[in-house]
Motif scaffolding. Structure first.
Motif, short mmCIF file in Angstrom:
data_model
loop_
_atom_site.label_atom_id
_atom_site.label_comp_id
_atom_site.label_asym_id
_atom_site.label_seq_id
_atom_site.Cartn_x
_atom_site.Cartn_y
_atom_site.Cartn_z
N TYR A 157 0.86 -1.24 -0.08
CA TYR A 157 0.00 0.00 -0.05
C TYR A 157 0.77 1.17 0.06
O TYR A 157 0.56 2.23 -0.83
N HIS A 176 0.60 4.30 -2.96
CA HIS A 176 0.28 5.59 -2.56
C HIS A 176 1.64 6.51 -2.87
O HIS A 176 1.26 7.61 -3.42
N ILE A 205 -5.69 5.23 -5.28
CA ILE A 205 -5.76 5.53 -3.93
C ILE A 205 -6.82 4.57 -3.01
O ILE A 205 -6.36 4.00 -1.84
N LEU A 206 -7.76 4.26 -3.50
CA LEU A 206 -8.83 2.91 -3.01
C LEU A 206 -7.96 1.80 -2.63
O LEU A 206 -8.17 1.13 -1.77
N LEU A 230 8.77 14.12 1.29
CA LEU A 230 8.38 15.22 0.43
C LEU A 230 8.67 16.57 0.82
O LEU A 230 8.71 17.29 0.06
N LEU A 253 1.95 7.90 -6.63
CA LEU A 253 0.77 8.70 -7.28
C LEU A 253 1.39 10.17 -7.56
O LEU A 253 2.35 10.75 -7.01
N GLU A 294 -6.04 7.00 -11.15
CA GLU A 294 -5.60 7.48 -9.57
C GLU A 294 -6.61 7.07 -8.63
O GLU A 294 -6.15 6.84 -7.55
N ALA A 295 -7.73 7.38 -8.80
CA ALA A 295 -9.01 6.93 -7.62
C ALA A 295 -9.03 5.49 -7.37
O ALA A 295 -9.02 5.43 -6.28
N THR A 296 -8.63 4.60 -8.29
CA THR A 296 -8.49 3.42 -8.14
C THR A 296 -7.41 2.78 -7.00
O THR A 296 -7.24 2.07 -6.26
N ALA A 341 0.69 13.19 -7.13
CA ALA A 341 0.72 14.23 -6.02
C ALA A 341 1.73 13.80 -5.06
O ALA A 341 2.04 14.58 -4.18
N MET A 342 2.35 12.59 -5.07
CA MET A 342 3.29 12.32 -3.93
C MET A 342 4.75 12.10 -5.03
O MET A 342 5.11 13.12 -5.52
#
Lengths: 292, 292
Positions: free
Chosen positions: B82, B86, B114-115, B156, B89, B110-112, B91-92
């Motif tokens: 996980y 993440h 994250i989930l 980050l 992604l 992206e949504a998938t 944004a990361m």
């Protein structure tokens, strides 16, 4: 006086839960400061503390101590908050407002919001482990890929859904997983914290399932009828995103009827619990009659 | 023969862990199919299963049964996966390749992704609860806002960091949290699954902390020297993103020296455990000598 009972349990849950959360979420002085600031911002931004109140009300109804319920209430609220933070992300529901304030990714940034959700979920599981391994398993089952997270995936996949013969079944699966699963397990965990029998844990889980579905149907109605100010997030978004909602499948009157029927079924579950369940009766009515 | 011991434990961990993961992660036939496909894609995309191997090696070193270690190994690998999903992604860390294949958000969306990460984290906690509430608390503490997630936030926030007197302390905090915390708790959980004393759990946690820091320093060296094909992700990204790495703070030779010193300190922890720790000695050497 159900309304008064309802006010009391919501106020009690807020006081108990928020004090406990204040203790276990690291302070903004601790590194990484930005992450801890985001966690506290998300958790203390408002919210009715409805799920902790349900857990506390079930726990009290069955004669449990408030103290045994504390880690359960706090874990449930952190779990709920993480789902809101992630759901609001641009890649998901893309909502800039939550609980009347900028969403976490707007107040901070996307990366921090993703990590804030991850940290709240992680802390939630460590917190509820203070009760028992069984409580962790309940929460994990209700909130994973065949529960809350799966419901959000279905909800996203149903954007621009064309109505057809399978729409009602899909809508109900989304309601049951995305919304009702956490409300149901909140009630079941309240029973667990009172050392209830498996039968009573299941009964309160069923009670929670009914009020959870009714809660989501009422949400869909409010998204249609209320102002953004009232509900603290962008109103009318469901229709804008062409989501699969109760209103599209059942219409306004059909949705109202079904929401009331589920509250009635929930009240039936409480029939055997006498006056000690009066607070829960009040909460069930509150869920369908609320206007925010 | 440390190398041979090392090959055996990595192969054993893979076989045991993957069979167990195959059972507990819902199949791609189950709704939501896209989410379950993403979870299986991310978990079975490759990877060395190093953290489960460490847990298994510690467990065997202390005379534990493989069976007691299964939910711990599976939970650790899902937790690790996980974080990769993440971290990649946009944004990361914004990385399109992972383990030699398209990252989860590229293979799906992206949504998938994250989930998928949320669901793997949630399942990981429910899985390790099959061992004990204490194991949940260990994992939650190591992986939350003052552990793995906090390390990613610091990493980050350190992009475009200007080197200064505080750089070494910040770098070591990032290494300790982002990478070493999970490797350390993997070793501690291996001891817990063998019903070890608190003293032994702490000793193996310390062993894991040292090899974890060495692992990250070796990663920083590989990012500098190896090809993308070798490491299965985009090489040279650290320098491109102006990250705070071991190489910027210590240089190539200084990083090599420190990585070797931490392995040496890890070997010292094993001194009291005789021949039963030979596999762990081999894994420690593997970590600093690997070229992928």
């Amino acid at each position: 006086m159900p309304q008064s009972d309802c006010d009391i349990i919501l106020a009690d849950a807020r006081a108990l839960c928020d004090a406990y959360l204040g203790e276990i979420i690291p302070s903004e002085d601790q590194e990484p400061q930005r992450l801890h600031a985001a966690m506290r911002y998300a958790v203390f931004a408002g919210g009715k503390r409805l799920r902790p109140a349900l857990a506390l009300a079930v726990n009290r109804c069955l004669g449990g101590s408030d103290e045994a319920c504390l880690p359960i209430m706090a874990a449930i609220e952190m779990l709920h908050t993480y789902t809101l933070v992630h759901d609001d992300l641009p890649a998901m529901d893309d909502d800039d407002m939550r609980r009347g304030q900028p969403a976490c990714h707007k107040a901070f940034d996307e990366a921090t919001a993703i990590l804030c959700g991850d940290a709240l979920l992680t802390l939630s599981m460590g917190c509820i482990a203070q009760h028992s391994a069984r409580a962790v398993q309940f929460l994990s089952h209700a909130c994973g890929s065949i529960g809350v997270v799966g419901g959000q995936q279905d909800d996203l996949d149903a954007e621009n859904h064309e109505l057809g013969p399978d729409s009602e079944a899909l809508l109900m699966r989304i309601h049951e997983r995305k919304t009702a699963a956490l409300i149901s397990v909140s009630c079941g965990l309240g029973a667990l914290s009172a050392d209830a029998s498996d039968q009573d844990i299941a009964a309160f889980g069923e009670f929670g399932q009914h009020i959870g579905i009714s809660f989501q149907m009422t949400d869909d109605l409010l998204d249609h009828t209320a102002s953004s100010e009232d509900i603290g997030k962008t109103a009318g978004k469901d229709a804008d995103q062409n989501k699969l909602t109760s209103l599209r499948v059942f219409g306004v009157d059909g949705t109202r009827e079904r929401a009331a029927a589920h509250i009635s079924a929930a009240q039936d579950v409480l029939a055997g619990f006498g006056d000690s369940a009066n607070t829960l009766r009040g909460l069930a009515d509150f869920i369908v009659n609320r206007n925010t």
